[in-house]
Design a protein around this motif. Structure first.
Motif, PDB file in Angstrom:
ATOM      1  N   MET A   1       0.839  -1.167   0.000  1.00  0.00           N
ATOM      2  CA  MET A   1       0.000   0.000   0.000  1.00  0.00           C
ATOM      3  C   MET A   1       0.889   1.237   0.000  1.00  0.00           C
ATOM      4  O   MET A   1       2.092   1.137  -0.137  1.00  0.00           O
ATOM      5  CB  MET A   1      -0.912  -0.035   1.221  1.00  0.00           C
ATOM      6  CG  MET A   1      -1.986  -1.114   1.107  1.00  0.00           C
ATOM      7  SD  MET A   1      -2.927  -1.373   2.589  1.00  0.00           S
ATOM      8  CE  MET A   1      -1.826  -2.490   3.445  1.00  0.00           C
ATOM      9  N   GLY A   2       0.292   2.344   0.185  1.00  0.00           N
ATOM     10  CA  GLY A   2       1.061   3.566   0.287  1.00  0.00           C
ATOM     11  C   GLY A   2       1.975   3.800  -0.888  1.00  0.00           C
ATOM     12  O   GLY A   2       1.563   3.694  -2.034  1.00  0.00           O
ATOM     13  N   THR A   3       3.216   4.064  -0.591  1.00  0.00           N
ATOM     14  CA  THR A   3       4.167   4.433  -1.633  1.00  0.00           C
ATOM     15  C   THR A   3       4.926   3.244  -2.214  1.00  0.00           C
ATOM     16  O   THR A   3       5.727   3.429  -3.128  1.00  0.00           O
ATOM     17  CB  THR A   3       5.184   5.460  -1.095  1.00  0.00           C
ATOM     18  OG1 THR A   3       5.865   4.893   0.025  1.00  0.00           O
ATOM     19  CG2 THR A   3       4.487   6.751  -0.690  1.00  0.00           C
ATOM     20  N   ALA A   4       4.672   2.038  -1.718  1.00  0.00           N
ATOM     21  CA  ALA A   4       5.309   0.856  -2.314  1.00  0.00           C
ATOM     22  C   ALA A   4       4.800   0.689  -3.747  1.00  0.00           C
ATOM     23  O   ALA A   4       3.685   1.096  -4.075  1.00  0.00           O
ATOM     24  CB  ALA A   4       5.002  -0.392  -1.499  1.00  0.00           C
ATOM     25  N   ASP A   5       5.623   0.085  -4.583  1.00  0.00           N
ATOM     26  CA  ASP A   5       5.235  -0.135  -5.966  1.00  0.00           C
ATOM     27  C   ASP A   5       3.882  -0.840  -6.043  1.00  0.00           C
ATOM     28  O   ASP A   5       3.567  -1.700  -5.209  1.00  0.00           O
ATOM     29  CB  ASP A   5       6.264  -0.986  -6.701  1.00  0.00           C
ATOM     30  CG  ASP A   5       7.567  -0.248  -6.964  1.00  0.00           C
ATOM     31  OD1 ASP A   5       7.556   1.006  -6.926  1.00  0.00           O
ATOM     32  OD2 ASP A   5       8.580  -0.924  -7.199  1.00  0.00           O
ATOM     33  N   ALA A   6       3.116  -0.490  -7.053  1.00  0.00           N
ATOM     34  CA  ALA A   6       1.801  -1.090  -7.247  1.00  0.00           C
ATOM     35  C   ALA A   6       1.915  -2.375  -8.052  1.00  0.00           C
ATOM     36  O   ALA A   6       1.232  -2.582  -9.043  1.00  0.00           O
ATOM     37  CB  ALA A   6       0.869  -0.105  -7.930  1.00  0.00           C
ATOM     38  N   THR A   7       2.822  -3.242  -7.599  1.00  0.00           N
ATOM     39  CA  THR A   7       2.960  -4.563  -8.217  1.00  0.00           C
ATOM     40  C   THR A   7       2.445  -5.594  -7.236  1.00  0.00           C
ATOM     41  O   THR A   7       2.428  -5.364  -6.015  1.00  0.00           O
ATOM     42  CB  THR A   7       4.425  -4.888  -8.551  1.00  0.00           C
ATOM     43  OG1 THR A   7       5.176  -4.960  -7.327  1.00  0.00           O
ATOM     44  CG2 THR A   7       5.033  -3.833  -9.479  1.00  0.00           C
ATOM     45  N   GLU A   8       2.038  -6.723  -7.759  1.00  0.00           N
ATOM     46  CA  GLU A   8       1.521  -7.776  -6.889  1.00  0.00           C
ATOM     47  C   GLU A   8       2.565  -8.205  -5.862  1.00  0.00           C
ATOM     48  O   GLU A   8       2.258  -8.359  -4.681  1.00  0.00           O
ATOM     49  CB  GLU A   8       1.068  -8.975  -7.727  1.00  0.00           C
ATOM     50  CG  GLU A   8       0.302  -9.998  -6.913  1.00  0.00           C
ATOM     51  CD  GLU A   8      -0.307 -11.086  -7.778  1.00  0.00           C
ATOM     52  OE1 GLU A   8      -0.358 -12.232  -7.290  1.00  0.00           O
ATOM     53  OE2 GLU A   8      -0.733 -10.792  -8.905  1.00  0.00           O
ATOM     54  N   ALA A   9       3.803  -8.360  -6.284  1.00  0.00           N
ATOM     55  CA  ALA A   9       4.866  -8.796  -5.367  1.00  0.00           C
ATOM     56  C   ALA A   9       5.106  -7.771  -4.256  1.00  0.00           C
ATOM     57  O   ALA A   9       5.207  -8.120  -3.083  1.00  0.00           O
ATOM     58  CB  ALA A   9       6.158  -9.061  -6.126  1.00  0.00           C
ATOM     59  N   ALA A  10       5.199  -6.508  -4.636  1.00  0.00           N
ATOM     60  CA  ALA A  10       5.456  -5.463  -3.636  1.00  0.00           C
ATOM     61  C   ALA A  10       4.296  -5.349  -2.654  1.00  0.00           C
ATOM     62  O   ALA A  10       4.498  -5.208  -1.438  1.00  0.00           O
ATOM     63  CB  ALA A  10       5.697  -4.121  -4.318  1.00  0.00           C
ATOM     64  N   GLN A  11       3.073  -5.414  -3.159  1.00  0.00           N
ATOM     65  CA  GLN A  11       1.913  -5.280  -2.287  1.00  0.00           C
ATOM     66  C   GLN A  11       1.708  -6.514  -1.407  1.00  0.00           C
ATOM     67  O   GLN A  11       1.297  -6.398  -0.254  1.00  0.00           O
ATOM     68  CB  GLN A  11       0.663  -4.953  -3.108  1.00  0.00           C
ATOM     69  CG  GLN A  11       0.720  -3.564  -3.721  1.00  0.00           C
ATOM     70  CD  GLN A  11       0.891  -2.476  -2.675  1.00  0.00           C
ATOM     71  OE1 GLN A  11       0.161  -2.416  -1.695  1.00  0.00           O
ATOM     72  NE2 GLN A  11       1.874  -1.598  -2.880  1.00  0.00           N
ATOM     73  N   GLN A  12       2.034  -7.688  -1.919  1.00  0.00           N
ATOM     74  CA  GLN A  12       1.993  -8.896  -1.073  1.00  0.00           C
ATOM     75  C   GLN A  12       3.003  -8.761   0.053  1.00  0.00           C
ATOM     76  O   GLN A  12       2.717  -9.138   1.190  1.00  0.00           O
ATOM     77  CB  GLN A  12       2.289 -10.149  -1.898  1.00  0.00           C
ATOM     78  CG  GLN A  12       1.093 -10.693  -2.620  1.00  0.00           C
ATOM     79  CD  GLN A  12       1.433 -11.998  -3.345  1.00  0.00           C
ATOM     80  OE1 GLN A  12       2.569 -12.231  -3.759  1.00  0.00           O
ATOM     81  NE2 GLN A  12       0.434 -12.844  -3.502  1.00  0.00           N
ATOM     82  N   ALA A  13       4.179  -8.246  -0.258  1.00  0.00           N
ATOM     83  CA  ALA A  13       5.212  -8.061   0.768  1.00  0.00           C
ATOM     84  C   ALA A  13       4.741  -7.072   1.830  1.00  0.00           C
ATOM     85  O   ALA A  13       4.944  -7.295   3.030  1.00  0.00           O
ATOM     86  CB  ALA A  13       6.520  -7.601   0.135  1.00  0.00           C
ATOM     87  N   ILE A  14       4.111  -5.982   1.418  1.00  0.00           N
ATOM     88  CA  ILE A  14       3.597  -4.988   2.368  1.00  0.00           C
ATOM     89  C   ILE A  14       2.547  -5.629   3.274  1.00  0.00           C
ATOM     90  O   ILE A  14       2.577  -5.465   4.498  1.00  0.00           O
ATOM     91  CB  ILE A  14       2.996  -3.772   1.619  1.00  0.00           C
ATOM     92  CG1 ILE A  14       4.085  -2.968   0.945  1.00  0.00           C
ATOM     93  CG2 ILE A  14       2.149  -2.905   2.542  1.00  0.00           C
ATOM     94  CD1 ILE A  14       5.006  -2.227   1.882  1.00  0.00           C
ATOM     95  N   ALA A  15       1.607  -6.347   2.683  1.00  0.00           N
ATOM     96  CA  ALA A  15       0.556  -6.987   3.478  1.00  0.00           C
ATOM     97  C   ALA A  15       1.159  -7.983   4.463  1.00  0.00           C
ATOM     98  O   ALA A  15       0.794  -8.003   5.651  1.00  0.00           O
ATOM     99  CB  ALA A  15      -0.460  -7.670   2.565  1.00  0.00           C
TER     100      ALA A  15
END
Length: 123
Positions: A1-15
């Motif tokens: 979320m937020g400023t992390a890249d809007a890629t599936e991998a980046a958002q999975q990592a954030i979650a």
């Protein structure tokens, strides 16, 4: 979320990182006899963070699903439910939105306050 890249991998990592952090907080607080109340993340549809593919929304839903269903919290306060627009669940209620589709106005904060059960202050 937020400023992390809007890629599936980046958002999975954030979650995953958020869930891990929340779990550690709960574990440490419970070890000291402290109650922990979880609160869901509010919608941000229409804001600049809202990517067209919905990867950030999917991460928000993953985190909110864990908050609601993990059983780790002593209580869950559903801020998402309190301020989301039922007609457009990725968005804030218009009455609660400052206009940037991310931050709440005073009416929105009142909705959050009203979502907190008074019994939590008596426990």
């Amino acid at each position: 979320m937020g400023t992390a890249d809007a890629t599936e991998a980046a958002q999975q990592a954030i979650a995953t990182d958020l869930i891990t952090a929340y779990d550690q907080i709960v574990t440490r607080a419970h070890a000291r006899g402290i109650r922990v109340y979880g609160a869901t993340l509010t919608p941000f549809g229409g804001n600049g963070y809202d990517d067209p593919a919905g990867t950030r929304e999917a991460a928000r839903q993953t985190v909110n699903g864990w908050i609601r269903g993990s059983g780790r919290f002593d209580a869950v306060i559903d801020f998402d439910l309190a301020v989301r627009d039922p007609a457009r669940p990725r968005h804030l209620l218009p009455v609660a939105d400052t206009g940037d589709h991310l931050h709440l106005n005073p009416a929105g904060y009142r909705l959050l306050a009203d979502a907190v059960p008074a019994r939590l202050f008596a426990e």
